[in-house]
Structure formats: structure tokens, C-alpha cells
Design a protein around this motif. Sequence first.
Motif, PDB file in Angstrom:
ATOM      1  N   ALA A   1      -5.608   9.454  -7.615  1.00 40.34           N
ATOM      2  CA  ALA A   1      -5.288   8.950  -6.277  1.00 40.34           C
ATOM      3  C   ALA A   1      -4.150   9.740  -5.656  1.00 40.34           C
ATOM      4  N   LEU A  52     -10.525   8.516  -1.952  1.00 43.33           N
ATOM      5  CA  LEU A  52     -10.434   7.229  -2.650  1.00 43.33           C
ATOM      6  C   LEU A  52     -11.774   6.499  -2.744  1.00 43.33           C
ATOM      7  N   THR A  95      -1.362   8.946  -9.645  1.00 39.41           N
ATOM      8  CA  THR A  95      -0.948   9.475  -8.349  1.00 39.41           C
ATOM      9  C   THR A  95      -0.283  10.845  -8.539  1.00 39.41           C
ATOM     10  N   GLU A 134      -6.595  13.410  -2.740  1.00 34.80           N
ATOM     11  CA  GLU A 134      -7.787  12.867  -3.397  1.00 34.80           C
ATOM     12  C   GLU A 134      -8.513  11.886  -2.480  1.00 34.80           C
ATOM     13  N   CYS A 139      -4.735   4.562 -12.946  1.00 31.86           N
ATOM     14  CA  CYS A 139      -4.765   5.234 -11.650  1.00 31.86           C
ATOM     15  C   CYS A 139      -3.596   6.216 -11.587  1.00 31.86           C
ATOM     16  N   LEU A 182      -0.216   4.012  -2.077  1.00 34.85           N
ATOM     17  CA  LEU A 182      -1.608   3.759  -2.436  1.00 34.85           C
ATOM     18  C   LEU A 182      -2.112   2.480  -1.783  1.00 34.85           C
ATOM     19  N   ARG A 196      -2.960   3.011   1.747  1.00 33.83           N
ATOM     20  CA  ARG A 196      -4.212   3.750   1.923  1.00 33.83           C
ATOM     21  C   ARG A 196      -5.420   2.847   1.689  1.00 33.83           C
ATOM     22  N   LEU A 253     -12.314   4.968  -6.237  1.00 36.77           N
ATOM     23  CA  LEU A 253     -11.419   3.835  -6.479  1.00 36.77           C
ATOM     24  C   LEU A 253     -11.824   2.636  -5.637  1.00 36.77           C
ATOM     25  N   THR A 254     -12.166   2.869  -4.388  1.00 35.19           N
ATOM     26  CA  THR A 254     -12.576   1.768  -3.514  1.00 35.19           C
ATOM     27  C   THR A 254     -13.805   1.061  -4.063  1.00 35.19           C
TER      28      THR A 254
END
Length: 339
Positions: free
Chosen positions: A191, A197, A167, A195, A165, A222, A225, A200-201
Motif C-alpha cells: 500500500a 489499492l 506501506t 501502489e 499491509c 492509508l 485513501r 486491498l479494497t
Amino acid sequence: MPRDRRDHVLTPRRYDESDVRIRPGKSSRPRTKTRPEHADAESAMVVAVDRGRWGCVLGGDPNRPVVTMRARELGRTPIVVGDDVDIVGDLTGKVDTLARIVRVAERRTVLRRTADDTDPFERVVVANAEQLLIVAALADPPPRTGFVERALVAAYVGGLSPILCLTKSDLADPTDFTASFADLDVPVVLAGQSEDLTELTATLRGKLTALIGHSGVGKSTLVNRLVPDAHRAVGVVSGVGKGRHTSTQSVALPLPSGGWVVDTPGIRSFGLAHISPHDVVAAFSDLADAIEECSRGCTHLGPPADPECALDDLTGDAARRVRAVRGLLEAVRTNDAWQ
């Protein structure tokens, strides 16, 4: 006339069993090695640890938090975030109530590290995590390939699926950095602040995922978020101490879409003293069979260290993976965690 001095000689007293007094024991209950079965124990997951108390959630439900202690019969059995446990006692979760952990289930996966490569003592960071989210910043601070490589090793050996991941992706192009891990087929998600998410979620949904990263890479941002009410959630799921998550403790936080993320402390170094080259290579199914042909003591690094390593005979995709894995082995060998 004075009496004979012998008249004053005392005859020694004779004792019998009636003169012996037995001190009663502190407890009249006989000691036994038989342990209670606790058939009525309920299953739970450990979500926080703090000074001899464990925060758990019954049935993995974040709305059923319970504070527990370790039962005496467990001795010094280590219990970490992510462990599946059985608990008995007051399971209401009310203030000032305390239940007991009576069993710890066998761990399916383990994320371990040591303080450095000379430390023989392993530290279990998280138990039973299915995924390891390796958080790295593309800038400020610049990405450290060595740290990511070591985290990948720990994931592969521990049975976790790694995800990279990145950032601060709005400050630098990720292409060159991610190219180093292309042959390992590691999923990469961005992320940055700008971006979305959603990807990613979706990757985290329904799973237990551990997050690791150097301090300053934006891991806490992160987490906030992913779990908008993270600060409130810490108090709800832990109930341990003052319910505040600090940089020295791991805590599991429930995701709004389902699943958990384990926020771990910022890591300065990632020691792998407990891992051998064989452990690393054996984690890859397409390479594990090949190393059975290697000679004893082979480090699998290839020439000149190992001129007869069986991995050199592989071709195609497997050969590319060999080069990538040897990069991981070199990072472990040189303690290259800061570059």
C-alpha cells in the motif's frame, strides 16, 4: 405557706404507636430485580466511544447514526467499537437526542491487548472484527518484526484473520521482511503511495476490519485513501462529542465499496500478558491436536526448554509452521515488540 416541692415533680409521659411518625420513602414504586425485556429494541453496531456516550448505526447502516448511553441495568458492562447492541428510546438520530443501549450481544471475535507484559488488565480494542490489517512501513521507520509477530498472536487467539499491509513500499524491497511470515500463510498487500489499492479494497469489501500499526507507519494516510471522506464520515457515524477522531480513540468508518474499517490509535507497545503459549498454538488447527501429547507445563518452545515437546514429531508443512509459531512464542516471551 409554701407548697410541697413534690407538687412540682412531672409524671413521665407514656407513648403509644400514634406518636410514631414514619418518614415516607423517596419513591412509592417498589424495588424489583425484574428487568424489562425491551422487545421493541432495535439492533445496531457501535462505531465510536467518547466519555460515556456511544455512537451507533442502526442495522449497520452508516446513514442511520444514533447517539446512545448505557442503560442503568447494564451496570459497568464494557461496550467497545464493533459491539452488536440493542437500543431503545429516541432512534431518530436528531441533534441532542439520546437513546439507550439495553443489551450487548455475545462477541464473535475480540482483539485484546495489555499495556505491557506485566499488566494483568486486558483492554478490548475492537469487538467482532473479522480481519486484522497489520500496517507496517518498510522504511522510515524501519519495519519491526516483533510488533508484527505480537499482532499476529493477538489475531490468531482472538479469532481474527490477519493481513500484513506494507506501506512505503516504494522505499524498500519487501521480500526479506515478508519471508519471516511465509510459513504462517499470512496474506501480504502493498500500500505504498504509488501502489494501486484495488487488491486491498477487494480484501476489505463487506467485512469489519481493524487496522493497527505503530505511529508514523502511514496508517492515517492509508485510511484516508480507503475512505476519501474519512473526516466527514467520523462526524456522521459518531455524533459523539465534537465528532472529531483523535489519536486516543477508535472509530469505525464505512468503506465506499461496503464494509467497515476500524481506525485504532497508534500503538507504542502491544502487551500480551493475557495470552499463554497454549493459546497461541491451539489457534492453529494442524498443531492443536499435537500439543495434547505434551507434558504439563510445556511451553512448546522446543529444545532445550522443552526437550519432549510433541511438536517436534511433526513433519512437512506442519513442521515449517511449528518453526514459524515458535518464532511468535519467542517474540511474546522476550517482549520483543520494538525490533
